[in-house]
Design a protein around this motif. Structure first.
Motif, PDB file in Angstrom:
ATOM      1  N   UNK A 115       0.840  -1.193   0.000  1.00  0.00           N
ATOM      2  CA  UNK A 115       0.000   0.000   0.000  1.00  0.00           C
ATOM      3  C   UNK A 115       0.877   1.245   0.000  1.00  0.00           C
ATOM      4  N   UNK A 116       0.417   2.245  -0.745  1.00  0.00           N
ATOM      5  CA  UNK A 116       1.021   3.582  -0.690  1.00  0.00           C
ATOM      6  C   UNK A 116      -0.065   4.530  -0.200  1.00  0.00           C
ATOM      7  N   UNK A 117       0.344   5.563   0.514  1.00  0.00           N
ATOM      8  CA  UNK A 117      -0.609   6.593   0.932  1.00  0.00           C
ATOM      9  C   UNK A 117      -1.228   7.201  -0.326  1.00  0.00           C
ATOM     10  N   UNK A 118      -2.545   7.436  -0.344  1.00  0.00           N
ATOM     11  CA  UNK A 118      -3.173   8.028  -1.536  1.00  0.00           C
ATOM     12  C   UNK A 118      -2.501   9.322  -1.996  1.00  0.00           C
ATOM     13  N   UNK A 119      -1.916  10.074  -1.061  1.00  0.00           N
ATOM     14  CA  UNK A 119      -1.213  11.309  -1.442  1.00  0.00           C
ATOM     15  C   UNK A 119       0.041  11.018  -2.259  1.00  0.00           C
ATOM     16  N   UNK A 120       0.488   9.761  -2.258  1.00  0.00           N
ATOM     17  CA  UNK A 120       1.710   9.389  -2.975  1.00  0.00           C
ATOM     18  C   UNK A 120       1.461   8.358  -4.076  1.00  0.00           C
ATOM     19  N   UNK A 121       0.207   8.184  -4.491  1.00  0.00           N
ATOM     20  CA  UNK A 121      -0.076   7.276  -5.599  1.00  0.00           C
ATOM     21  C   UNK A 121       0.565   7.827  -6.867  1.00  0.00           C
ATOM     22  N   UNK A 122       1.011   6.918  -7.711  1.00  0.00           N
ATOM     23  CA  UNK A 122       1.608   7.254  -9.007  1.00  0.00           C
ATOM     24  C   UNK A 122       2.884   8.073  -8.874  1.00  0.00           C
ATOM     25  N   UNK A 123       3.624   7.871  -7.778  1.00  0.00           N
ATOM     26  CA  UNK A 123       4.880   8.592  -7.578  1.00  0.00           C
ATOM     27  C   UNK A 123       6.065   7.646  -7.363  1.00  0.00           C
ATOM     28  N   UNK A 124       5.905   6.377  -7.696  1.00  0.00           N
ATOM     29  CA  UNK A 124       7.016   5.432  -7.597  1.00  0.00           C
ATOM     30  C   UNK A 124       7.129   4.709  -6.267  1.00  0.00           C
ATOM     31  N   UNK A 125       6.215   4.959  -5.329  1.00  0.00           N
ATOM     32  CA  UNK A 125       6.284   4.307  -4.018  1.00  0.00           C
ATOM     33  C   UNK A 125       6.079   2.800  -4.162  1.00  0.00           C
ATOM     34  N   UNK A 126       5.041   2.415  -4.900  1.00  0.00           N
ATOM     35  CA  UNK A 126       4.760   0.985  -5.082  1.00  0.00           C
ATOM     36  C   UNK A 126       5.919   0.256  -5.733  1.00  0.00           C
ATOM     37  N   UNK A 127       6.507   0.871  -6.736  1.00  0.00           N
ATOM     38  CA  UNK A 127       7.633   0.250  -7.434  1.00  0.00           C
ATOM     39  C   UNK A 127       8.835   0.082  -6.495  1.00  0.00           C
ATOM     40  N   UNK A 128       9.117   1.099  -5.700  1.00  0.00           N
ATOM     41  CA  UNK A 128      10.223   1.003  -4.741  1.00  0.00           C
ATOM     42  C   UNK A 128       9.963  -0.120  -3.734  1.00  0.00           C
ATOM     43  N   UNK A 129       8.721  -0.236  -3.285  1.00  0.00           N
ATOM     44  CA  UNK A 129       8.370  -1.295  -2.334  1.00  0.00           C
ATOM     45  C   UNK A 129       8.457  -2.668  -2.990  1.00  0.00           C
ATOM     46  N   UNK A 130       7.966  -2.778  -4.229  1.00  0.00           N
ATOM     47  CA  UNK A 130       8.039  -4.041  -4.948  1.00  0.00           C
ATOM     48  C   UNK A 130       9.502  -4.462  -5.139  1.00  0.00           C
ATOM     49  N   UNK A 131      10.363  -3.528  -5.510  1.00  0.00           N
ATOM     50  CA  UNK A 131      11.788  -3.846  -5.680  1.00  0.00           C
ATOM     51  C   UNK A 131      12.384  -4.387  -4.378  1.00  0.00           C
ATOM     52  N   UNK A 132      12.029  -3.762  -3.250  1.00  0.00           N
ATOM     53  CA  UNK A 132      12.550  -4.206  -1.952  1.00  0.00           C
ATOM     54  C   UNK A 132      12.024  -5.594  -1.605  1.00  0.00           C
ATOM     55  N   UNK A 133      10.736  -5.837  -1.861  1.00  0.00           N
ATOM     56  CA  UNK A 133      10.149  -7.153  -1.572  1.00  0.00           C
ATOM     57  C   UNK A 133      10.781  -8.218  -2.458  1.00  0.00           C
ATOM     58  N   UNK A 134      10.971  -7.901  -3.735  1.00  0.00           N
ATOM     59  CA  UNK A 134      11.587  -8.865  -4.653  1.00  0.00           C
ATOM     60  C   UNK A 134      12.989  -9.217  -4.172  1.00  0.00           C
ATOM     61  N   UNK A 135      13.768  -8.220  -3.773  1.00  0.00           N
ATOM     62  CA  UNK A 135      15.121  -8.489  -3.267  1.00  0.00           C
ATOM     63  C   UNK A 135      15.063  -9.362  -2.019  1.00  0.00           C
ATOM     64  N   UNK A 136      14.141  -9.051  -1.105  1.00  0.00           N
ATOM     65  CA  UNK A 136      14.009  -9.820   0.125  1.00  0.00           C
ATOM     66  C   UNK A 136      13.600 -11.258  -0.144  1.00  0.00           C
ATOM     67  N   UNK A 137      12.656 -11.451  -1.056  1.00  0.00           N
ATOM     68  CA  UNK A 137      12.205 -12.810  -1.382  1.00  0.00           C
ATOM     69  C   UNK A 137      13.313 -13.594  -2.090  1.00  0.00           C
ATOM     70  N   UNK A 138      14.069 -12.916  -2.922  1.00  0.00           N
ATOM     71  CA  UNK A 138      15.187 -13.557  -3.617  1.00  0.00           C
ATOM     72  C   UNK A 138      16.224 -14.031  -2.593  1.00  0.00           C
ATOM     73  N   UNK A 139      16.514 -13.194  -1.592  1.00  0.00           N
ATOM     74  CA  UNK A 139      17.455 -13.585  -0.529  1.00  0.00           C
ATOM     75  C   UNK A 139      16.953 -14.803   0.239  1.00  0.00           C
ATOM     76  N   UNK A 140      15.623 -14.962   0.318  1.00  0.00           N
ATOM     77  CA  UNK A 140      15.019 -16.103   1.012  1.00  0.00           C
ATOM     78  C   UNK A 140      15.031 -17.364   0.146  1.00  0.00           C
ATOM     79  N   UNK A 141      15.475 -17.233  -1.100  1.00  0.00           N
ATOM     80  CA  UNK A 141      15.526 -18.397  -1.984  1.00  0.00           C
ATOM     81  C   UNK A 141      14.277 -18.604  -2.820  1.00  0.00           C
ATOM     82  N   UNK A 142      13.412 -17.603  -2.874  1.00  0.00           N
ATOM     83  CA  UNK A 142      12.194 -17.729  -3.670  1.00  0.00           C
ATOM     84  C   UNK A 142      12.513 -17.531  -5.153  1.00  0.00           C
ATOM     85  N   UNK A 143      11.811 -18.291  -5.998  1.00  0.00           N
ATOM     86  CA  UNK A 143      11.980 -18.165  -7.445  1.00  0.00           C
ATOM     87  C   UNK A 143      10.743 -17.589  -8.119  1.00  0.00           C
TER      88      UNK A 143
END
Length: 173
Positions: free
Chosen positions: A95-123
């Motif tokens: 979730x991103x605050x509605x005041x920050x929709x369409x400003x790259x918050x979701x993408x930054x969070x997705x990148x962090x989650x992807x990195x974290x899941x990759x470190x956990x061995x997820x494919x």
């Protein structure tokens, strides 16, 4: 240039996470869930949930920060779906605050989650999204997720049935 930074959540972040979760959900579910249900969403209950999640790392939680202000969060971990492989991760919430929709918050969070899941061995990674939440479907599809139409299920949100579909993508695509 975006000033969004992502870092692991701390217990002190639980209230801000709960506020974003509540306000965003109220905005997203407008028209899908009765107004009285939306108004009854409790920051306090969500704060307790996110405090526990942060404390026990289930799910792992990261926050997006713009300056000193938390503007979004993601919770991710192994998939909760029965019969899923141990190498399948899941975005439990993003979730991103509605005041920050369409400003790259979701993408930054997705990148962090992807990195974290990759470190956990997820494919692979999945996310369950309400079919009528066009904003979330569009976000996930832009991030490379594909709908698994055979997975459609009904979830109950505030006493209202909501059709959800699972989206999936490889971690390294």
């Amino acid at each position: 240039m975006s000033s969004i930074q992502v870092r692991p959540a701390t217990l002190r972040d639980a209230k801000a996470i709960a506020q974003i979760h509540t306000v965003s959900a109220q905005e997203v579910y407008k028209g899908l869930v009765p107004d009285e249900q939306l108004k009854s969403m409790s920051v306090e209950k969500r704060q307790a949930y996110w405090r526990e999640a942060i404390e026990y790392c289930e799910p792992q939680v990261q926050v997006a920060v713009d300056g000193e202000k938390i503007v979004g969060f993601v919770g991710y971990d192994r998939s909760r779906d029965e019969k899923s492989r141990p190498t399948t991760g899941e975005i439990w919430a993003i979730y991103a605050a509605p005041t920050h929709w369409n400003q790259g918050v979701g993408l930054a969070l997705w990148d962090a989650a992807r990195d974290g899941l990759q470190e956990e061995g997820c494919t692979n990674v999945t996310a369950w999204v309400p079919l009528r939440n066009e904003r979330a479907i569009r976000f996930h599809e832009l991030a490379g997720f594909k709908r698994e139409l055979s997975t459609a299920k009904t979830a109950v949100v505030g006493g209202v049935k909501i059709e959800e579909v699972r989206l999936k993508r490889p971690i390294n695509a």
